[in-house]
Design an enzyme around this catalytic site. Structure first.
Site, PDB file in Angstrom:
ATOM      1  N   ARG A 151       0.831  -1.228   0.000  1.00 59.92           N
ATOM      2  CA  ARG A 151       0.000   0.000   0.000  1.00 59.92           C
ATOM      3  C   ARG A 151       0.860   1.271   0.000  1.00 59.92           C
ATOM      4  NH1 ARG A 151      -2.510  -3.544  -1.538  1.00 59.92           N
ATOM      5  NH2 ARG A 151      -4.225  -4.605  -0.509  1.00 59.92           N
TER       6      ARG A 151
ATOM      7  N   GLU B 280      -5.160   2.869   6.547  1.00 59.39           N
ATOM      8  CA  GLU B 280      -5.066   2.911   5.085  1.00 59.39           C
ATOM      9  C   GLU B 280      -5.879   4.120   4.588  1.00 59.39           C
ATOM     10  OE1 GLU B 280      -5.820  -0.888   3.329  1.00 59.39           O
ATOM     11  OE2 GLU B 280      -6.348  -0.015   1.396  1.00 59.39           O
TER      12      GLU B 280
ATOM     13  N   SER C  56     -11.362  -0.985   3.919  1.00 53.94           N
ATOM     14  CA  SER C  56     -10.624  -1.266   5.153  1.00 53.94           C
ATOM     15  C   SER C  56     -10.036   0.025   5.712  1.00 53.94           C
ATOM     16  CB  SER C  56      -9.469  -2.229   4.871  1.00 53.94           C
ATOM     17  OG  SER C  56      -9.985  -3.442   4.400  1.00 53.94           O
TER      18      SER C  56
HETATM   19  C1  LIG Z   1     -16.013  -0.801  -0.487  1.00 52.93           C
HETATM   20  C2  LIG Z   1     -14.540  -0.551  -0.662  1.00 52.93           C
HETATM   21  C3  LIG Z   1     -13.688  -1.615  -0.837  1.00 52.93           C
HETATM   22  C4  LIG Z   1     -12.313  -1.400  -1.014  1.00 52.93           C
HETATM   23  N1  LIG Z   1     -11.502  -2.478  -1.198  1.00 52.93           N
HETATM   24  C5  LIG Z   1     -10.190  -2.287  -1.409  1.00 52.93           C
HETATM   25  C6  LIG Z   1      -9.323  -3.409  -1.662  1.00 52.93           C
HETATM   26  O1  LIG Z   1      -9.737  -4.562  -1.714  1.00 52.93           O
HETATM   27  N2  LIG Z   1      -8.002  -3.161  -1.856  1.00 52.93           N
HETATM   28  C7  LIG Z   1      -7.494  -1.893  -1.826  1.00 52.93           C
HETATM   29  O2  LIG Z   1      -6.282  -1.734  -2.041  1.00 52.93           O
HETATM   30  N3  LIG Z   1      -8.299  -0.815  -1.599  1.00 52.93           N
HETATM   31  C8  LIG Z   1      -9.613  -0.979  -1.391  1.00 52.93           C
HETATM   32  N4  LIG Z   1     -10.430   0.099  -1.146  1.00 52.93           N
HETATM   33  C9  LIG Z   1      -9.836   1.451  -1.032  1.00 52.93           C
HETATM   34  C10 LIG Z   1      -9.798   2.254  -2.352  1.00 52.93           C
HETATM   35  O3  LIG Z   1     -10.819   1.807  -3.226  1.00 52.93           O
HETATM   36  C11 LIG Z   1      -8.451   2.145  -3.040  1.00 52.93           C
HETATM   37  O4  LIG Z   1      -7.435   2.705  -2.240  1.00 52.93           O
HETATM   38  C12 LIG Z   1      -8.477   2.880  -4.404  1.00 52.93           C
HETATM   39  O5  LIG Z   1      -7.368   2.483  -5.145  1.00 52.93           O
HETATM   40  C13 LIG Z   1      -8.491   4.390  -4.305  1.00 52.93           C
HETATM   41  O6  LIG Z   1      -8.788   4.911  -5.599  1.00 52.93           O
HETATM   42  P1  LIG Z   1      -9.534   6.318  -5.769  1.00 52.93           P
HETATM   43  O7  LIG Z   1      -9.560   6.646  -7.222  1.00 52.93           O
HETATM   44  O8  LIG Z   1     -10.853   6.299  -5.100  1.00 52.93           O
HETATM   45  O9  LIG Z   1      -8.520   7.288  -5.031  1.00 52.93           O
HETATM   46  P2  LIG Z   1      -8.820   8.423  -3.883  1.00 52.93           P
HETATM   47  O10 LIG Z   1      -9.492   7.750  -2.752  1.00 52.93           O
HETATM   48  O11 LIG Z   1      -9.568   9.528  -4.556  1.00 52.93           O
HETATM   49  O12 LIG Z   1      -7.376   8.843  -3.545  1.00 52.93           O
HETATM   50  C14 LIG Z   1      -6.526   7.970  -2.817  1.00 52.93           C
HETATM   51  C15 LIG Z   1      -5.101   8.537  -2.853  1.00 52.93           C
HETATM   52  O13 LIG Z   1      -4.620   8.474  -4.181  1.00 52.93           O
HETATM   53  C16 LIG Z   1      -4.240   9.777  -4.633  1.00 52.93           C
HETATM   54  N5  LIG Z   1      -4.595   9.846  -6.040  1.00 52.93           N
HETATM   55  C17 LIG Z   1      -5.817   9.579  -6.600  1.00 52.93           C
HETATM   56  N6  LIG Z   1      -5.739   9.718  -7.929  1.00 52.93           N
HETATM   57  C18 LIG Z   1      -4.460  10.090  -8.207  1.00 52.93           C
HETATM   58  C19 LIG Z   1      -3.761  10.396  -9.405  1.00 52.93           C
HETATM   59  N7  LIG Z   1      -4.345  10.339 -10.619  1.00 52.93           N
HETATM   60  N8  LIG Z   1      -2.459  10.760  -9.315  1.00 52.93           N
HETATM   61  C20 LIG Z   1      -1.823  10.807  -8.115  1.00 52.93           C
HETATM   62  N9  LIG Z   1      -2.428  10.526  -6.963  1.00 52.93           N
HETATM   63  C21 LIG Z   1      -3.731  10.166  -7.004  1.00 52.93           C
HETATM   64  C22 LIG Z   1      -4.994  10.766  -3.745  1.00 52.93           C
HETATM   65  O14 LIG Z   1      -4.293  11.987  -3.624  1.00 52.93           O
HETATM   66  C23 LIG Z   1      -5.024  10.000  -2.429  1.00 52.93           C
HETATM   67  O15 LIG Z   1      -3.815  10.176  -1.734  1.00 52.93           O
HETATM   68  C24 LIG Z   1     -11.798  -0.087  -0.994  1.00 52.93           C
HETATM   69  C25 LIG Z   1     -12.677   0.990  -0.830  1.00 52.93           C
HETATM   70  C26 LIG Z   1     -14.035   0.772  -0.675  1.00 52.93           C
HETATM   71  C27 LIG Z   1     -14.953   1.941  -0.536  1.00 52.93           C
END
Ligand SMILES: Cc1cc2nc3c(=O)[nH]c(=O)nc-3n(C[C@H](O)[C@H](O)[C@H](O)COP(=O)(O)OP(=O)(O)OC[C@H]3O[C@@H](n4cnc5c(N)ncnc54)[C@H](O)[C@@H]3O)c2cc1C
Length: 325
Positions: A178, A303, A228
């Protein structure tokens, strides 16, 4: 220059046509349904637009914050006073060439996984249930089944805070559990190339169906949440188990602070039962972390990340509720 002045908005509208929105209610659009008002959200369509926007901000000493689909973010109840660049559905094209897959960073991960299955490209089955963008997934080195997307990447295209487009081979991405360099270097991920070898479609479909069925059974689905809350810690895992098991054993399931509730279904999820504030969630996180630490000797890192009104993003366990603006 005030980025909310009429002249600034006109400039930004030229650099990012159709992608400028003022006064966005984060409690209506963020995945946790928490947060105040974001003053300014920009949704670019290309790397060139991201570069132009970052150059414009850098020239004026403004540091925007970047977000994807907010599925790992808890926004400040005070909202967001710095401009926010959201890489999402307007930047979601992908193409395939042999085992190489090139995708823009805003592509929705479950949709990407489905298209990879249809194209018979294996290796990324584990991402099929993660509700974020590819950019967010790369930044977090997200994954499931004990995997991270970093191991499938060949290279990542990003834009530096002063607007320079940069392509970094995956081995320089600092990918760990992560973790990636994008959590600290201020760059905006705009696209990536993945190496995904051919695999029979039926095998991929069977594996993805099993993963999704398992997630439906384990995770809360109705109330807004951010997945999580705490990361797994290998030493703690070996002795005690995953964070959810430790939290459950200490009796936290069903504990409520305001509108935030430790999910009765999975103790490592905090759900918003309606009207939860960031302060409610941070209070729960701080309480759980302190009790687990005292009982087990292991300090769990969050996380889920907190986004302060000034745009700084930090793991949610490091925020003292007293210091919320
Ligand atoms: C129901 C549920 C289940 C989940 N299951 C998992 C799982 O199984 N495994 C897992 O790893 N995660 C899981 N997550 C967490 C989350 O979905 C992941 O961390 C996901 O990759 C975040 O993507 P996002 O586009 O929503 O990023 P955001 O939440 O919008 O941002 C997360 C981080 O990434 C940065 N970021 C976003 N886009 C960019 C970009 N283009 N360039 C640079 N930085 C950027 C942001 O600044 C921030 O620091 C889950 C979340 C939910 C709600």
């Amino acid at each position: 220059m005030d980025p909310l002045s009429e002249a600034a908005i006109a400039d930004l509208g030229r650099l990012c046509p159709g992608g400028v929105e003022r006064g966005v209610d984060l409690s209506a659009v963020s995945q946790w349904r928490i947060g105040g008002r974001a003053d300014l959200v920009l949704r670019p369509t290309s790397t060139a637009e991201v570069s132009a926007l970052t150059r414009w901000f850098a020239a004026r000493g403004i540091r925007p914050v970047v977000i994807g689909l907010t599925s790992n973010l808890l926004f400040d109840d005070a909202g967001l006073r710095v401009p926010c660049i959201q890489i999402g559905a307007r930047m979601a094209r992908m193409s395939l060439e042999g085992a190489e897959v090139r995708a823009q960073a805003g592509i929705w991960v479950p949709g990407l996984a489905r298209r990879l299955m249809q194209a018979g490209r294996g290796g990324a089955e584990h991402i099929c249930g993660i509700p974020g963008t590819l950019g967010g997934l790369i930044c977090m080195n997200g994954g499931s089944q004990r995997k991270g997307i970093g191991s499938s990447l060949l290279e990542v295209e990003s834009v530096t805070p002063d607007g320079v487009v940069h392509t970094r081979p995956a081995q320089d991405g600092g990918f760990g559990y992560r973790q990636s360099v994008y959590q600290t270097n201020g760059e905006i991920i705009t696209a990536a190339t993945l190496h995904l070898p051919p695999r029979p479609r039926a095998e991929i479909r069977t594996e993805m169906r099993a993963i999704l069925a398992d997630r439906r059974r384990k995770f809360p689905r109705k109330e807004p949440n951010c997945g999580s809350v705490f990361k797994s810690n290998p030493a703690m895992y070996a002795q005690i188990g995953p964070p959810g098991a430790a939290i459950e054993r200490l009796g936290f399931k069903g504990l409520r602070v305001g509108g935030a509730l430790v999910s009765p279904q999975h103790a490592n999820f905090i759900v918003n039962t309606g009207g939860a504030t960031a302060a409610d969630v941070l209070t729960l996180i701080a309480r759980i972390g302190a009790v687990v630490d005292a009982a087990t000797g292991f300090r769990m890192e969050a996380e889920a990340c907190f986004v302060r009104a000034d745009g700084t993003i930090r793991p949610a366990d490091t925020i003292l509720t007293e210091s919320i603006s």
